[in-house]
Design an enzyme around this catalytic site. Structure first.
Site, PDB file in Angstrom:
ATOM      1  N   SER A  64      -4.597  -1.626  13.937  1.00 38.39           N
ATOM      2  CA  SER A  64      -4.364  -2.304  15.216  1.00 38.39           C
ATOM      3  C   SER A  64      -5.500  -3.282  15.546  1.00 38.39           C
ATOM      4  O   SER A  64      -6.619  -3.152  15.056  1.00 38.39           O
ATOM      5  CB  SER A  64      -4.232  -1.283  16.341  1.00 38.39           C
ATOM      6  OG  SER A  64      -3.222  -0.356  16.021  1.00 38.39           O
TER       7      SER A  64
HETATM    8  C1  LIG Z   1      -0.091   0.600  14.267  1.00 40.63           C
HETATM    9  S1  LIG Z   1      -0.230   1.748  12.973  1.00 40.63           S
HETATM   10  C2  LIG Z   1      -1.545   2.791  13.569  1.00 40.63           C
HETATM   11  C3  LIG Z   1      -2.930   2.191  13.485  1.00 40.63           C
HETATM   12  C4  LIG Z   1      -3.992   3.220  13.180  1.00 40.63           C
HETATM   13  N1  LIG Z   1      -4.229   4.135  14.255  1.00 40.63           N
HETATM   14  C5  LIG Z   1      -5.287   2.603  12.688  1.00 40.63           C
HETATM   15  O1  LIG Z   1      -6.355   2.889  13.233  1.00 40.63           O
HETATM   16  O2  LIG Z   1      -5.229   1.859  11.692  1.00 40.63           O
HETATM   17  C6  LIG Z   1       1.167   2.815  13.183  1.00 40.63           C
HETATM   18  C7  LIG Z   1       1.286   3.865  12.105  1.00 40.63           C
HETATM   19  O3  LIG Z   1       2.202   4.861  12.554  1.00 40.63           O
HETATM   20  C8  LIG Z   1       2.859   5.358  11.421  1.00 40.63           C
HETATM   21  N2  LIG Z   1       4.072   6.072  11.842  1.00 40.63           N
HETATM   22  C9  LIG Z   1       5.280   5.567  12.174  1.00 40.63           C
HETATM   23  N3  LIG Z   1       6.122   6.558  12.523  1.00 40.63           N
HETATM   24  C10 LIG Z   1       5.423   7.723  12.398  1.00 40.63           C
HETATM   25  C11 LIG Z   1       5.741   9.082  12.599  1.00 40.63           C
HETATM   26  N4  LIG Z   1       6.958   9.473  13.002  1.00 40.63           N
HETATM   27  N5  LIG Z   1       4.782  10.008  12.392  1.00 40.63           N
HETATM   28  C12 LIG Z   1       3.538   9.646  11.969  1.00 40.63           C
HETATM   29  N6  LIG Z   1       3.183   8.353  11.750  1.00 40.63           N
HETATM   30  C13 LIG Z   1       4.110   7.408  11.973  1.00 40.63           C
HETATM   31  C14 LIG Z   1       3.128   4.116  10.577  1.00 40.63           C
HETATM   32  O4  LIG Z   1       3.399   4.454   9.245  1.00 40.63           O
HETATM   33  C15 LIG Z   1       1.830   3.349  10.790  1.00 40.63           C
HETATM   34  O5  LIG Z   1       0.946   3.623   9.755  1.00 40.63           O
END
Ligand SMILES: C[S@@+](CC[C@H](N)C(=O)[O-])C[C@H]1O[C@@H](n2cnc3c(N)ncnc32)[C@H](O)[C@@H]1O
Length: 360
Positions: A64
């Site tokens: 992000s």
């Molecule tokens: C915007 S990114 C998060 C950024 C992260 N916190 C960082 O510091 O880089 C969103 C993440 O949520 C994950 N995601 C999507 N659906 C999910 C789920 N149901 N459970 C766990 N992770 C999930 C995606 O694969 C993605 O890697």
């Protein structure tokens, strides 16, 4: 140093407010969590970084933007001794920051490749699990803080149940198409009360708890942001957009916040953006009439039989009705709990009922 310059910028913009978040962001090297070939000027630019994409070229995981990372950590208000659950590990950068602030961090990532990479980068400081985060981590509950770093249409019951009384849940919540806010909720009894809202735009939650919200490909690199479109609606919308607009009018002096107020007031509201041209437009789509009216770059364009829809859009803009998303106040209660006070807007979704108003 580039990292200090980034943090100085985040302090100057008000994204970093506390000494604890400032210290953590000065200490954690962001480059350790991003692709190795990324130049340091990019690592410390205030931008998100794509980590994986689907076959349409749409990101499925990003690290992000530092501004929203900082704002959400301030909303979360982690104290030493806290137990924290993060949903959406991705790069592991936010989890590393959480680990500086908390006693214990459990972080859940649905993509096993990303989870494995992040676990290696984070070491024993964070318990990274390659699972669908919708179920939370019942064996490690209760948590003082729960943070979703992925966009959510409806809060998962498990996150609420695993949150300690008085605990805080920070979640990017999709209120309406194109109106998404990172909400800091405090749990009081059976109710989540918002403490603050920050505008944001996150990738959508995948897996068992996915909602109807999403980015619908329309062809030609354009996407519609909506939660009321079927696949056939999206095809029809894509065809409409490829036509010559029947309405084209200049719109000047768009009041700031005109779209959030439209989004809450009108169930036809949506956004359309183009990945390639980096353009965004906002307006109304009437599924029954097959008409679309959009404002972008100071022009109102109407597609299909759009005269009436374009007039509605213009009337809204000229009314001067605006909304600052940071003034939203939201309460969320498990579905089935009767609402206790009237609110200006409300949404019932499968596991929670949301009541939305604004601060005076
Ligand atoms: C915007 S990114 C998060 C950024 C992260 N916190 C960082 O510091 O880089 C969103 C993440 O949520 C994950 N995601 C999507 N659906 C999910 C789920 N149901 N459970 C766990 N992770 C999930 C995606 O694969 C993605 O890697």
């Amino acid at each position: 140093m580039l990292r200090d310059a980034m943090v100085d910028g985040l302090k100057a913009s008000g994204a970093v407010r506390s000494q604890t978040v400032e210290r953590a962001m000065r200490e954690v090297p962001r480059e350790r969590f991003l692709p190795g070939d990324l130049p340091h000027t990019e690592v410390y630019a205030d931008r998100s970084v794509t980590l994986s994409q689907d076959d349409q070229g749409f990101p499925t995981s990003t690290a992000s933007q530092p501004t929203i990372v900082a704002r959400m950590l301030e909303q979360l208000d982690v104290r030493s001794g806290h137990r924290v659950l993060e949903i959406g590990t991705a790069s592991g950068y936010n989890a590393a920051l959480l680990a500086r602030l908390a006693e214990r961090v459990v972080s859940l990532e649905i993509d096993p490749v990303l989870a494995e990479q992040a676990a290696r980068r984070l070491g024993p400081a964070v318990d990274v699990r390659a699972v669908d985060g919708a179920a939370g981590a019942p064996d490690a509950a209760p948590f003082d803080r729960v943070q979703a770093t992925v966009g959510v249409w409806n809060i998962a019951t498990s996150w609420f149940e695993q949150l300690a009384p008085g605990g805080r849940l920070v979640v990017p919540l999709w209120l309406r198409p194109g109106l998404e806010v990172s909400v800091a909720f405090e749990r009081r009894g059976d109710t989540l009360h918002s403490l603050s809202c920050e505008p944001c735009a996150f990738l959508r939650l995948r897996g068992t708890h996915t909602g109807p919200d999403g980015y619908h490909p329309l062809g030609g690199g354009s996407f519609a942001v909506a939660d009321f479109l079927s696949a056939s609606d999206a095809t029809r919308l894509g065809r409409l957009l490829a036509e010559e607009p029947g309405v084209a009018e200049a719109v000047s002096d768009l009041p700031r916040g005109w779209f959030p107020s439209l989004a809450l007031a009108d169930e036809r509201a949506l956004k359309v953006f183009s990945l390639h041209a980096d353009q965004e437009s906002s307006g109304l789509y009437d599924r029954r009439a097959g008409a679309l009216a959009l404002i972008g770059d100071g022009v109102l364009l109407g597609y299909g039989d759009a005269a009436a829809l374009a007039a509605d859009l213009r009337t809204h803009v000229e009314s001067g009705d605006t909304l600052d998303p940071t003034t939203l106040r939201i309460t969320a209660r498990p579905a089935g709990t009767p609402p206790r006070e009237p609110s200006r807007w409300s949404f019932s979704r499968p596991s929670f009922h949301y009541q939305v108003g604004t601060t005076p």
